[in-house]
Design an enzyme around this catalytic site. Structure first.
Site, short mmCIF file in Angstrom:
data_model
loop_
_atom_site.label_atom_id
_atom_site.label_comp_id
_atom_site.label_asym_id
_atom_site.label_seq_id
_atom_site.Cartn_x
_atom_site.Cartn_y
_atom_site.Cartn_z
N CYS A 30 -0.33 4.90 1.17
CA CYS A 30 0.45 5.99 1.76
C CYS A 30 1.95 5.71 1.69
CB CYS A 30 0.04 6.30 3.19
SG CYS A 30 0.75 7.88 3.67
N CYS A 63 0.40 13.42 0.63
CA CYS A 63 1.08 12.69 1.70
C CYS A 63 1.61 13.71 2.70
CB CYS A 63 2.23 11.90 1.06
SG CYS A 63 2.91 10.69 2.17
C1 LIG Z 1 -0.20 3.63 8.28
C2 LIG Z 1 -1.05 4.34 7.28
C3 LIG Z 1 -0.92 5.71 7.09
C4 LIG Z 1 -1.68 6.39 6.15
N1 LIG Z 1 -1.53 7.74 6.03
C5 LIG Z 1 -2.31 8.42 5.15
C6 LIG Z 1 -2.22 9.85 5.08
O1 LIG Z 1 -1.46 10.49 5.82
N2 LIG Z 1 -2.99 10.50 4.19
C7 LIG Z 1 -3.86 9.82 3.37
O2 LIG Z 1 -4.56 10.47 2.59
N3 LIG Z 1 -3.97 8.45 3.40
C8 LIG Z 1 -3.22 7.75 4.28
N4 LIG Z 1 -3.33 6.38 4.37
C9 LIG Z 1 -4.07 5.64 3.32
C10 LIG Z 1 -5.60 5.64 3.47
O3 LIG Z 1 -5.98 5.18 4.73
C11 LIG Z 1 -6.19 4.77 2.37
O4 LIG Z 1 -5.67 5.17 1.12
C12 LIG Z 1 -7.72 4.83 2.32
O5 LIG Z 1 -8.27 4.36 3.53
C13 LIG Z 1 -8.27 4.05 1.13
O6 LIG Z 1 -9.66 3.98 1.15
P1 LIG Z 1 -10.43 2.70 0.57
O7 LIG Z 1 -11.89 2.96 0.83
O8 LIG Z 1 -9.95 2.40 -0.79
O9 LIG Z 1 -9.95 1.49 1.48
P2 LIG Z 1 -10.21 1.26 3.07
O10 LIG Z 1 -10.47 2.57 3.74
O11 LIG Z 1 -9.07 0.44 3.55
O12 LIG Z 1 -11.57 0.44 3.10
C14 LIG Z 1 -11.77 -0.80 2.46
C15 LIG Z 1 -13.01 -1.45 3.07
O13 LIG Z 1 -13.39 -2.59 2.27
C16 LIG Z 1 -13.78 -3.63 3.13
N5 LIG Z 1 -13.64 -4.92 2.44
C17 LIG Z 1 -12.51 -5.67 2.27
N6 LIG Z 1 -12.78 -6.81 1.64
C18 LIG Z 1 -14.12 -6.80 1.36
C19 LIG Z 1 -14.99 -7.72 0.72
N7 LIG Z 1 -14.56 -8.90 0.26
N8 LIG Z 1 -16.30 -7.37 0.60
C20 LIG Z 1 -16.76 -6.19 1.07
N9 LIG Z 1 -15.96 -5.29 1.71
C21 LIG Z 1 -14.66 -5.60 1.85
C22 LIG Z 1 -12.86 -3.50 4.34
O14 LIG Z 1 -13.38 -4.13 5.50
C23 LIG Z 1 -12.77 -1.97 4.48
O15 LIG Z 1 -13.75 -1.46 5.36
C24 LIG Z 1 -2.60 5.67 5.34
C25 LIG Z 1 -2.78 4.29 5.55
C26 LIG Z 1 -2.02 3.63 6.51
C27 LIG Z 1 -2.22 2.16 6.73
#
Ligand SMILES: Cc1cc2nc3c(=O)[nH]c(=O)nc-3n(C[C@H](O)[C@H](O)[C@H](O)COP(=O)(O)OP(=O)(O)OC[C@H]3O[C@@H](n4cnc5c(N)ncnc54)[C@H](O)[C@@H]3O)c2cc1C
Length: 417
Positions: free
Chosen positions: A163, A343
């Site tokens: 983000c 965003c």
């Molecule tokens: C402050 C902030 C504001 C944001 N604002 C927005 C917004 O307004 N709009 C928007 O669309 N997005 C926003 N985001 C971004 C959004 O949250 C992420 O892009 C999204 O969560 C990505 O999804 P993901 O599944 O790739 O990762 P995540 O949701 O982070 O999940 C990753 C998962 O993998 C697990 N994991 C890690 N290592 C391992 C391992 N070795 N083995 C197995 N599992 C593991 C973790 O425990 C976690 O549960 C924001 C993020 C933050 C921090």
């Protein structure tokens, strides 16, 4: 030999992992799916910005993984340590080896707090806060609520980060809080950004410069925070000039919101799945791995040059699910992902500028007739009610809903520039 085997194995039970599992399950009741996820907690991270701004609660962003993973999907409560793609296996922290026919890799990205010297010693106290961790986001609101005057710094590290708008969103919420209390003129607010401008897409960057000017915020570009001393309330920045010369300067603060440097998780960087930058090396349209055809990647951990957002994940999930099904049925890959990301920039406590875009910085809104640069109340309602509902009740439940996003919707506004 692996002790366990699953048809589809998903690494990470975050926004991407849960959505892939539930979406595929809705399409196919039989297929054997397992998720490897070490954490018992799942956060709606987009809510962190508004928690820091005092407009949302932690309880609304938190659910138990156990309540999100369907009963028909196996949860391996462990973490992946290494990949053996030649053998179709992964090795877990416990030492267990798990085999798969198809692998989806989505462990998110890594927050590199330690890259800013002194930060971990002082984070969460001395006016040093960050919305990037559930442990410190409530302290952001403490800082904003209690400060009556002084210097408030907001930092942004080099890209990529998740983000990319979040470092400045919290700054606008803080400035609006100060304005509402009638104390905005008692503050020196500075946006210290390692990058060269307000936002990666000039169309939105220009509109954001007006928001910054309206609050009287000073912008400091090519300012990369490298160290912080909480006891003396001093931050050190490496400042670059246009010729690339670097010098170090110090700034004192009363509060500082720090966005940590970010990278691919170390276990991905060190794996055969990584590209040269350390990210899961996938085709940017099909999300299939560039070397291992039964592996897919999505979410924040991939090499795709889109904005790392949950909004991007929403558009990537159907592409990955369709392409797994295509692979099973020997059908060619669908080039379905166009780099969409979004965003919702919280420009005040009642307005949001909804920036939506695709690969190449194309402005691709989901709603026709509306100028995407405009700060609107309706998108604020989206931010605090609509988008969380979409996340928990549609996306994570595996419902497919495609709201088309089209360049043509923005054409007349972009042309006017
Ligand atoms: C402050 C902030 C504001 C944001 N604002 C927005 C917004 O307004 N709009 C928007 O669309 N997005 C926003 N985001 C971004 C959004 O949250 C992420 O892009 C999204 O969560 C990505 O999804 P993901 O599944 O790739 O990762 P995540 O949701 O982070 O999940 C990753 C998962 O993998 C697990 N994991 C890690 N290592 C391992 C391992 N070795 N083995 C197995 N599992 C593991 C973790 O425990 C976690 O549960 C924001 C993020 C933050 C921090």
């Amino acid at each position: 030999m692996s002790n366990k085997h699953h048809t589809l194995l998903i690494v990470g039970g975050g926004a991407a992992g849960i959505s892939v599992a539930t979406t595929l399950r809705r399409q196919n009741a039989q297929i054997d799916i397992a998720i490897i996820e070490p954490s018992e907690k799942h956060y709606y991270q987009p809510g962190f910005t508004i928690i820091g701004g005092g407009a949302y609660t932690m309880a609304k962003t938190l659910k138990k993984e156990a309540d999100l993973i369907p009963d028909s999907v196996v949860w391996l409560k462990d973490a992946v340590e290494t990949f053996q793609p030649e053998n179709n296996t992964v090795t877990l922290r416990s030492g267990e080896v798990v085999g798969y026919d198809y692998l989806v890799v989505c462990p998110g990205l890594q927050l590199d707090w330690q890259k800013i010297a002194g930060l971990t010693d002082t984070l969460g106290k001395n006016g040093v806060c960050s919305n990037y961790s559930p442990d410190t986001v409530e302290y952001t609101w403490e800082c904003i609520k209690n400060l009556k005057s002084g210097t408030a710094l907001f930092t942004q590290p080099p890209m990529p980060i998740k983000c990319a708008g979040a470092p400045q969103k919290i700054m606008y919420l803080a400035a609006d809080r100060f304005r509402k209390k009638g104390i905005l003129d008692k503050f020196n607010i500075e946006f210290c950004n390692a990058g060269p401008g307000m936002f990666g897409i000039p169309f939105f960057a220009k509109a954001l410069s007006k928001v910054v000017a309206d609050y009287g915020i000073k912008t400091q570009f090519l300012h990369n925070i490298v160290a912080i001393d909480g006891t003396t309330k001093t931050a050190t920045f490496e400042v670059s000039d246009s010729e690339g010369n670097k010098q170090r300067i110090e700034k004192t603060f009363d509060m500082i919101h720090v966005t940590p440097p970010q990278s691919a998780p170390d276990f991905i960087k060190q794996s055969p799945l990584a590209n040269a930058g350390g990210w899961v090396d996938v085709n940017e349209r099909t999300l299939q791995h560039n070397r291992y055809q039964n592996i897919f990647g999505l979410g924040d951990a991939t090499s795709t040059p889109n904005a790392k957002t949950a909004a991007a994940v929403r558009k990537q999930v159907p592409v990955v699910v369709d392409n797994i099904v295509n692979l099973i049925n020997n059908i060619s890959m669908r080039e379905g992902y166009d780099g969409y990301g979004s965003c919702p920039l919280t420009t005040s406590l009642s307005t949001v500028m909804l920036a939506e875009f695709s690969y190449g910085g194309k402005v691709t809104p989901s709603f026709p007739f509306l100028d995407p640069r405009k700060n609107r109340w309706i998108w604020w309602l989206g931010k605090i009610m609509g988008f969380p509902w979409m996340y928990w009740s549609l996306m994570l439940k595996g419902y497919r809903f495609d709201i088309p996003h089209l360049e043509s919707y923005a054409k007349r506004f972009v042309d006017k520039e």
